[in-house]
Motif scaffolding. Structure first.
Motif, PDB file in Angstrom:
ATOM      1  N   THR A  90       0.854  -1.134  -0.063  1.00  0.00           N
ATOM      2  CA  THR A  90       0.117   0.018  -0.057  1.00  0.00           C
ATOM      3  C   THR A  90       0.880   1.300  -0.060  1.00  0.00           C
ATOM      4  N   TYR A  92       2.954   4.039  -2.360  1.00  0.00           N
ATOM      5  CA  TYR A  92       2.651   4.824  -3.860  1.00  0.00           C
ATOM      6  C   TYR A  92       3.954   5.895  -3.826  1.00  0.00           C
ATOM      7  N   GLY A 103      -0.703   4.475   0.948  1.00  0.00           N
ATOM      8  CA  GLY A 103      -2.264   4.584   0.497  1.00  0.00           C
ATOM      9  C   GLY A 103      -3.078   4.314   1.295  1.00  0.00           C
ATOM     10  N   GLU A 104      -4.413   4.883   1.667  1.00  0.00           N
ATOM     11  CA  GLU A 104      -5.188   4.688   2.458  1.00  0.00           C
ATOM     12  C   GLU A 104      -6.725   5.136   2.209  1.00  0.00           C
ATOM     13  N   GLU A 105      -7.489   4.257   2.115  1.00  0.00           N
ATOM     14  CA  GLU A 105      -8.834   4.547   1.885  1.00  0.00           C
ATOM     15  C   GLU A 105      -9.709   5.077   2.753  1.00  0.00           C
ATOM     16  N   ARG A 106     -10.264   6.364   2.670  1.00  0.00           N
ATOM     17  CA  ARG A 106     -10.743   7.204   3.678  1.00  0.00           C
ATOM     18  C   ARG A 106     -12.034   7.706   2.931  1.00  0.00           C
ATOM     19  N   ASN A 110      -8.966   6.868  -2.143  1.00  0.00           N
ATOM     20  CA  ASN A 110      -7.971   6.346  -1.924  1.00  0.00           C
ATOM     21  C   ASN A 110      -6.832   7.461  -1.837  1.00  0.00           C
ATOM     22  N   GLU A 123      -5.528  12.720  -3.410  1.00  0.00           N
ATOM     23  CA  GLU A 123      -6.012  11.616  -3.730  1.00  0.00           C
ATOM     24  C   GLU A 123      -5.058  10.883  -4.799  1.00  0.00           C
ATOM     25  N   ILE A 124      -4.870   9.695  -4.545  1.00  0.00           N
ATOM     26  CA  ILE A 124      -4.247   8.696  -5.503  1.00  0.00           C
ATOM     27  C   ILE A 124      -4.770   8.512  -6.674  1.00  0.00           C
ATOM     28  N   THR A 125      -4.240   8.934  -8.017  1.00  0.00           N
ATOM     29  CA  THR A 125      -4.735   8.386  -9.196  1.00  0.00           C
ATOM     30  C   THR A 125      -3.586   7.699  -9.992  1.00  0.00           C
ATOM     31  N   GLN A 131       2.129   2.550  -7.890  1.00  0.00           N
ATOM     32  CA  GLN A 131       2.044   1.480  -6.565  1.00  0.00           C
ATOM     33  C   GLN A 131       3.284   0.745  -6.532  1.00  0.00           C
TER      34      GLN A 131
END
Length: 166
Positions: A90, A92, A103-106, A110, A123-125, A131
């Motif tokens: 996780t 990046y 990376g963390e989902e909130r 992501n 935000e990760i795109t 990754q």
């Protein structure tokens, strides 16, 4: 006599050339003033990651040891969190500047989390981040480094898991 004179001159020339080449190589290895200033502006975990950037980016079981040892042995409070995220795949890397994030989902997004502050950065795109995907051998070495932290964890269940991992 002329030949001996030329040989001595050639040896001297080669010695000076070798010394000059070594100095140039050493200068290239030293961070520039701008690079040093950029590292100084980063948090301690990110600075350590940037110092080991090439090893982390191109990690293999044969080459990653020094980077894992540097992170695990740094004494930085948030270093184990980075190692856990790296092992879990996780982590990046922002392509624009090479900085590493967790990376963390909130709230369904992501997010890139700063490894030093724990704050969401953006935000990760797919367009802006890559990754890191360490292979099983690298993840195993990361796990071995994490055991030292797990053995001293205040949670008895975490300590028990660490003992079982040994």
């Amino acid at each position: 006599m002329t030949s001996a004179f030329h040989m001595a001159g050639l040896r001297g020339f080669l010695a000076r050339t070798c010394v000059l080449a070594c100095l140039v190589a050493l200068a290239c290895l030293q961070p520039s003033h701008a690079q040093a200033a950029a590292l100084a502006s980063l948090g301690p975990v990110q600075a350590l990651l940037q110092e080991n950037r090439e090893l982390i980016e191109e990690s293999s079981r044969r080459t990653i040891g020094p980077a894992i040892e540097a992170i695990g042995g740094s004494g930085l409070e948030r270093a184990p969190l980075f190692l856990q995220a790296w092992q879990a795949r996780t982590v990046y890397q922002r392509e624009a500047d090479g900085l590493f994030f967790i990376g963390e989902e909130r709230d369904g997004a992501n997010l890139a989390i700063d490894p030093d502050s724990g704050e969401a950065v953006e935000e990760i795109t797919r367009d802006t981040f890559a990754q890191l995907r360490p292979n099983g051998g690298v993840r195993s070495l990361i796990g071995a480094a994490l055991v030292q932290f797990q053995l001293s964890d205040p949670d008895p269940a975490t300590r028990r898991e660490a003992l079982q991992a040994l």
